[in-house]
Design a protein around this motif. Structure first.
Motif, PDB file in Angstrom:
ATOM      1  N   ILE A  87       0.875  -1.165   0.000  1.00  0.00           N
ATOM      2  CA  ILE A  87       0.000   0.000   0.000  1.00  0.00           C
ATOM      3  C   ILE A  87       0.910   1.212   0.000  1.00  0.00           C
ATOM      4  N   ARG A  88       0.861   1.994  -1.065  1.00  0.00           N
ATOM      5  CA  ARG A  88       1.808   3.098  -1.214  1.00  0.00           C
ATOM      6  C   ARG A  88       1.086   4.381  -1.626  1.00  0.00           C
ATOM      7  N   ASP A  89       1.378   5.467  -0.904  1.00  0.00           N
ATOM      8  CA  ASP A  89       0.864   6.804  -1.231  1.00  0.00           C
ATOM      9  C   ASP A  89      -0.656   6.821  -1.371  1.00  0.00           C
ATOM     10  N   CYS A  90      -1.344   6.318  -0.346  1.00  0.00           N
ATOM     11  CA  CYS A  90      -2.808   6.290  -0.328  1.00  0.00           C
ATOM     12  C   CYS A  90      -3.336   7.202   0.773  1.00  0.00           C
ATOM     13  N   TYR A  91      -4.561   7.708   0.591  1.00  0.00           N
ATOM     14  CA  TYR A  91      -5.181   8.647   1.517  1.00  0.00           C
ATOM     15  C   TYR A  91      -6.613   8.208   1.772  1.00  0.00           C
ATOM     16  N   THR A  92      -6.993   8.022   3.039  1.00  0.00           N
ATOM     17  CA  THR A  92      -8.380   7.734   3.392  1.00  0.00           C
ATOM     18  C   THR A  92      -8.867   8.834   4.328  1.00  0.00           C
ATOM     19  N   TYR A  93     -10.093   9.297   4.105  1.00  0.00           N
ATOM     20  CA  TYR A  93     -10.626  10.400   4.905  1.00  0.00           C
ATOM     21  C   TYR A  93     -12.032  10.071   5.396  1.00  0.00           C
ATOM     22  N   GLY A  94     -12.232  10.170   6.709  1.00  0.00           N
ATOM     23  CA  GLY A  94     -13.570  10.102   7.280  1.00  0.00           C
ATOM     24  C   GLY A  94     -14.130   8.716   7.514  1.00  0.00           C
ATOM     25  N   TYR A  95     -13.360   7.660   7.307  1.00  0.00           N
ATOM     26  CA  TYR A  95     -13.860   6.297   7.495  1.00  0.00           C
ATOM     27  C   TYR A  95     -13.817   5.891   8.962  1.00  0.00           C
ATOM     28  N   SER A  96     -14.724   4.991   9.364  1.00  0.00           N
ATOM     29  CA  SER A  96     -14.680   4.445  10.724  1.00  0.00           C
ATOM     30  C   SER A  96     -13.362   3.739  10.970  1.00  0.00           C
ATOM     31  N   VAL A  97     -12.868   3.046   9.940  1.00  0.00           N
ATOM     32  CA  VAL A  97     -11.550   2.411   9.989  1.00  0.00           C
ATOM     33  C   VAL A  97     -10.824   2.782   8.701  1.00  0.00           C
ATOM     34  N   GLY A  98      -9.640   3.363   8.828  1.00  0.00           N
ATOM     35  CA  GLY A  98      -8.877   3.747   7.642  1.00  0.00           C
ATOM     36  C   GLY A  98      -8.273   2.543   6.939  1.00  0.00           C
ATOM     37  N   LEU A  99      -7.558   1.700   7.704  1.00  0.00           N
ATOM     38  CA  LEU A  99      -6.915   0.492   7.171  1.00  0.00           C
ATOM     39  C   LEU A  99      -7.126  -0.629   8.163  1.00  0.00           C
ATOM     40  N   ASP A 100      -7.709  -1.738   7.709  1.00  0.00           N
ATOM     41  CA  ASP A 100      -7.938  -2.915   8.549  1.00  0.00           C
ATOM     42  C   ASP A 100      -7.137  -4.084   8.007  1.00  0.00           C
ATOM     43  N   MET A 101      -6.055  -4.423   8.706  1.00  0.00           N
ATOM     44  CA  MET A 101      -5.253  -5.590   8.340  1.00  0.00           C
ATOM     45  C   MET A 101      -5.816  -6.781   9.109  1.00  0.00           C
ATOM     46  N   GLY A 102      -6.957  -7.279   8.676  1.00  0.00           N
ATOM     47  CA  GLY A 102      -7.659  -8.358   9.354  1.00  0.00           C
ATOM     48  C   GLY A 102      -7.255  -9.724   8.857  1.00  0.00           C
ATOM     49  N   SER A 103      -6.153  -9.801   8.157  1.00  0.00           N
ATOM     50  CA  SER A 103      -5.689 -11.057   7.593  1.00  0.00           C
ATOM     51  C   SER A 103      -4.183 -11.150   7.753  1.00  0.00           C
ATOM     52  N   PRO A 104      -3.674 -12.331   8.135  1.00  0.00           N
ATOM     53  CA  PRO A 104      -2.215 -12.474   8.192  1.00  0.00           C
ATOM     54  C   PRO A 104      -1.607 -12.215   6.816  1.00  0.00           C
ATOM     55  N   GLY A 105      -0.505 -11.544   6.798  1.00  0.00           N
ATOM     56  CA  GLY A 105       0.172 -11.240   5.549  1.00  0.00           C
ATOM     57  C   GLY A 105       1.383 -10.391   5.830  1.00  0.00           C
ATOM     58  N   SER A 106       2.273 -10.310   4.901  1.00  0.00           N
ATOM     59  CA  SER A 106       3.491  -9.529   5.056  1.00  0.00           C
ATOM     60  C   SER A 106       3.287  -8.178   4.381  1.00  0.00           C
ATOM     61  N   TYR A 107       2.568  -7.291   5.054  1.00  0.00           N
ATOM     62  CA  TYR A 107       2.183  -5.998   4.500  1.00  0.00           C
ATOM     63  C   TYR A 107       3.375  -5.046   4.387  1.00  0.00           C
ATOM     64  N   THR A 108       3.397  -4.264   3.311  1.00  0.00           N
ATOM     65  CA  THR A 108       4.330  -3.159   3.166  1.00  0.00           C
ATOM     66  C   THR A 108       3.494  -1.907   2.952  1.00  0.00           C
ATOM     67  N   ILE A 109       3.598  -0.973   3.880  1.00  0.00           N
ATOM     68  CA  ILE A 109       2.785   0.230   3.845  1.00  0.00           C
ATOM     69  C   ILE A 109       3.715   1.433   3.886  1.00  0.00           C
ATOM     70  N   ASP A 110       3.654   2.258   2.854  1.00  0.00           N
ATOM     71  CA  ASP A 110       4.542   3.407   2.747  1.00  0.00           C
ATOM     72  C   ASP A 110       3.743   4.607   2.250  1.00  0.00           C
ATOM     73  N   GLY A 111       3.736   5.675   3.017  1.00  0.00           N
ATOM     74  CA  GLY A 111       3.061   6.893   2.571  1.00  0.00           C
ATOM     75  C   GLY A 111       1.554   6.842   2.724  1.00  0.00           C
TER      76      GLY A 111
END
Length: 168
Positions: A87-111
């Protein structure tokens, strides 16, 4: 499966995208104005989400401080087993949850920027029940989160039991 979504606007729906069993998904340069943004469920291969803006653009006369800016859904949601999304250079506004990592995984989150509306007088978040980033039941998620910010949320980060290996 190799799904590619590029340079589109999705507005006015309950959810913009719902990917299930869609390995190697790429979503690039997308604008979303929906109650929920993107859900990926049971993806067996690496997915990429880049330059996605999720914002209530259709609200007339918006200043970013009204209750009408709130979305009861989730901006980015992962569940059912994912292979390590980026997940790179993303923008979320006004959500109850911005990002939900509800699953095992090797996430890379930048920006990633998770934001919400605030009370104009006090600066306090209008959605006090909101969560910027949550690891909801994703044991061993091992995410790497860098160059990101969470603003105007009831809680910035929530880690449930069984989560370890996070690099923030």
């Amino acid at each position: 499966n190799a799904v590619l979504v590029r340079s589109v606007l999705v507005a006015g729906f309950a959810r913009a995208f719902d990917f299930k069993f869609a390995g190697r998904t790429k979503v690039l340069d997308v604008f979303i104005d929906c109650n929920s943004g993107i859900r990926e469920d049971t993806a067996a291969d690496i997915s990429r989400y880049e330059r996605i803006v999720m914002y209530n653009a259709l609200q007339a006369g918006a200043t970013g401080k009204e209750l009408t800016s709130l979305r009861s859904g989730t901006g980015l949601e992962f569940k059912g087993g994912v292979g390590g999304p980026t997940i790179r250079d993303c923008y979320t506004y006004g959500y109850s949850v911005g990002l939900d990592m509800g699953s095992p995984g090797s996430y890379t989150i930048d920006g990633l920027w998770v934001d919400g509306p605030t009370d104009e007088g006090t600066g306090a978040p209008l959605n006090v029940g909101s969560v910027g980033v949550t690891f909801s039941g994703a044991a061993n998620a091992e995410p790497q989160i860098s160059n990101s910010k969470v603003c105007a949320q009831g809680r910035g980060f929530r880690l449930d039991a069984g989560n370890y290996g996070a690099i923030l």
